[in-house]
Design an enzyme around this catalytic site. Structure first.
Site, PDB file in Angstrom:
ATOM      1  N   THR A 187       1.189  -1.271  -0.197  1.00 44.00           N
ATOM      2  CA  THR A 187       0.211   0.254   0.055  1.00 44.00           C
ATOM      3  C   THR A 187       0.622   1.239   0.107  1.00 44.00           C
ATOM      4  O   THR A 187       2.133   0.928   0.761  1.00 44.00           O
ATOM      5  CB  THR A 187      -0.752  -0.148   0.891  1.00 44.00           C
ATOM      6  OG1 THR A 187      -1.361  -1.232   0.875  1.00 44.00           O
ATOM      7  CG2 THR A 187      -1.291   0.933   1.296  1.00 44.00           C
ATOM      8  N   ARG A 215     -14.679  -6.879   0.323  1.00 37.75           N
ATOM      9  CA  ARG A 215     -13.635  -6.464   1.499  1.00 37.75           C
ATOM     10  C   ARG A 215     -12.795  -4.746   1.406  1.00 37.75           C
ATOM     11  O   ARG A 215     -12.416  -4.731   0.237  1.00 37.75           O
ATOM     12  CB  ARG A 215     -13.047  -7.998   2.119  1.00 37.75           C
ATOM     13  CG  ARG A 215     -11.708  -7.110   3.148  1.00 37.75           C
ATOM     14  CD  ARG A 215     -10.630  -6.386   2.635  1.00 37.75           C
ATOM     15  NE  ARG A 215      -9.795  -6.350   4.382  1.00 37.75           N
ATOM     16  CZ  ARG A 215      -8.872  -5.359   4.267  1.00 37.75           C
ATOM     17  NH1 ARG A 215      -8.187  -5.059   2.739  1.00 37.75           N
ATOM     18  NH2 ARG A 215      -8.044  -5.048   5.430  1.00 37.75           N
ATOM     19  N   GLY A 239      -0.970  -1.427   6.917  1.00 34.62           N
ATOM     20  CA  GLY A 239      -0.366  -2.801   7.722  1.00 34.62           C
ATOM     21  C   GLY A 239      -2.005  -3.630   7.486  1.00 34.62           C
ATOM     22  O   GLY A 239      -2.821  -3.791   6.385  1.00 34.62           O
TER      23      GLY A 239
HETATM   24  N1  ASP Z   1      -3.842  -1.233   4.721  1.00 33.41           N
HETATM   25  C1  ASP Z   1      -4.277  -2.266   3.576  1.00 33.41           C
HETATM   26  C2  ASP Z   1      -6.064  -3.039   3.969  1.00 33.41           C
HETATM   27  O1  ASP Z   1      -5.458  -3.601   5.098  1.00 33.41           O
HETATM   28  C3  ASP Z   1      -3.481  -2.882   3.296  1.00 33.41           C
HETATM   29  C4  ASP Z   1      -1.951  -2.900   3.333  1.00 33.41           C
HETATM   30  O2  ASP Z   1      -1.762  -1.459   3.820  1.00 33.41           O
HETATM   31  O3  ASP Z   1      -0.515  -2.588   3.077  1.00 33.41           O
HETATM   32  O4  ASP Z   1      -6.307  -2.815   2.850  1.00 33.41           O
END
Ligand code: ASP
Length: 320
Positions: A187, A215, A239
């Site tokens: 991300t 989701r 995260g």
């Molecule tokens: N926070 C993002 C999510 O849960 C994923 C990520 O940060 O890589 O969709």
């Protein structure tokens, strides 16, 4: 004119030096550097924090190494569904989109929602209809295809598991290091303080590999993955989204500063290293305050990140 600062991230997770090959590491560092310079140039030319975070995020979305825009992960159905949000600290304006498909730069769509709609948060087909109406750039499915993401999804698509795109379980055997190299993407996000003392945050993601049932993670949820308020801080998180939503992570940092008088460093430290850890919330966040201070913290093994300010400090990094 006050001090100006830009910080960026490209995801956090089990990003270990021993798993990384030099070519890939160099490509990540270059990708971060280009995004950092692009966003910083906006600030240097007297541009606004919100335009700087958008510019840096667009560069990361266009880079297939990161899990956002072009490099987004596959859902259970083998599609890319992207989430993004942007927020301005001076007026608490915000725009967010969730589950959008074929949008080249979801952060531009989020900005369009903020500036040219009566709403804050659009999702799914409606958000795509809005993108078409506003002339936001779309791309065909092929643009978002990458073999390594596909392989990463194939490995878990017949299970009920979903995964951070760059994590592996503690102690999990690295059976095929070559293919694992391709799993470390993330991300993206940016936070900035401009020379007028205004701050802003932007975050964009493809979410988690093999996600289903529409989701949505923390990224586009204002106050969870993204938040900005000139009185306190601008925050972009990365995260495992569910614990970040349950702990209202970004807004919690702001509250700790506003109501408890904590500094940015103290507040982020408490949220990332104590509160999120209690909820098994693996990840990290970047933040700035309206004085141009920046903090980049994570409780995972690594976080792709960078930081540059008008005091002449500049750095990109991956590991602890
Ligand atoms: N926070 C993002 C999510 O849960 C994923 C990520 O940060 O890589 O969709």
């Amino acid at each position: 004119m006050s001090k100006y600062t830009l910080a960026i991230h490209g995801g956090a997770g089990t990003i270990l030096r021993e798993d990384m090959i030099p070519e890939l590491e160099a490509a990540y560092l270059k990708g971060l550097q280009v995004a950092l310079e692009t966003g910083y140039a906006v600030l240097e030319e007297g541009g606004t924090a919100v335009n700087a975070v958008k510019a840096a995020t667009v560069v990361l979305e266009d880079n297939i190494l990161f899990n956002a825009g072009r490099g987004s992960v596959f859902t259970k159905k083998g599609l890319q569904e992207m989430d993004a949000a942007i927020m301005e600290g001076k007026n608490l304006q915000a725009g967010a989109v969730a589950g959008v498909r074929n949008v080249r730069n979801p952060i531009e769509l989020a900005m369009e929602v903020m500036n040219n709609s009566e709403h804050v948060f659009l999702s799914g087909k409606g958000a795509n209809d809005f993108a078409i109406k506003q002339g936001i750039k779309l791309e065909p499915d092929e643009y978002f295809f990458s073999q390594f993401r596909y392989d990463q999804w194939k490995a878990i698509r017949d299970s009920d598991n979903y995964a951070l795109d760059h994590s592996r379980e503690q102690g999990e055997e690295l059976t095929n290091p070559d293919s694992y190299q391709d799993k470390k993407f993330g991300t993206v996000g940016a936070v900035a303080c401009d020379s007028y003392g205004n701050i802003a945050a932007a975050t964009s993601t493809g979410g988690m590999t093999n996600k289903k049932y529409g989701r949505i993670g923390d990224t586009p949820v204002i106050g969870c993955g993204t938040y900005a308020n000139n009185r306190t801080c601008a925050i972009s998180c990365t995260g495992h989204g569910e614990p970040f939503i349950r702990s209202v992570a970004a807004y919690d940092v702001s509250c700790l500063m506003e109501y408890k008088g904590m500094s940015l460093q103290q507040a982020i430290n408490l949220v990332v290293h104590e509160k999120l850890v209690k909820l098994e919330g693996e990840g990290g966040m970047i933040g700035v305050d309206a004085e141009g201070n920046a903090v980049l913290l994570f409780n995972s093994a690594g976080m792709y990140r960078g930081f540059k300010n008008s005091d002449g400090y500049s750095e990109v990094a991956i590991y602890r």
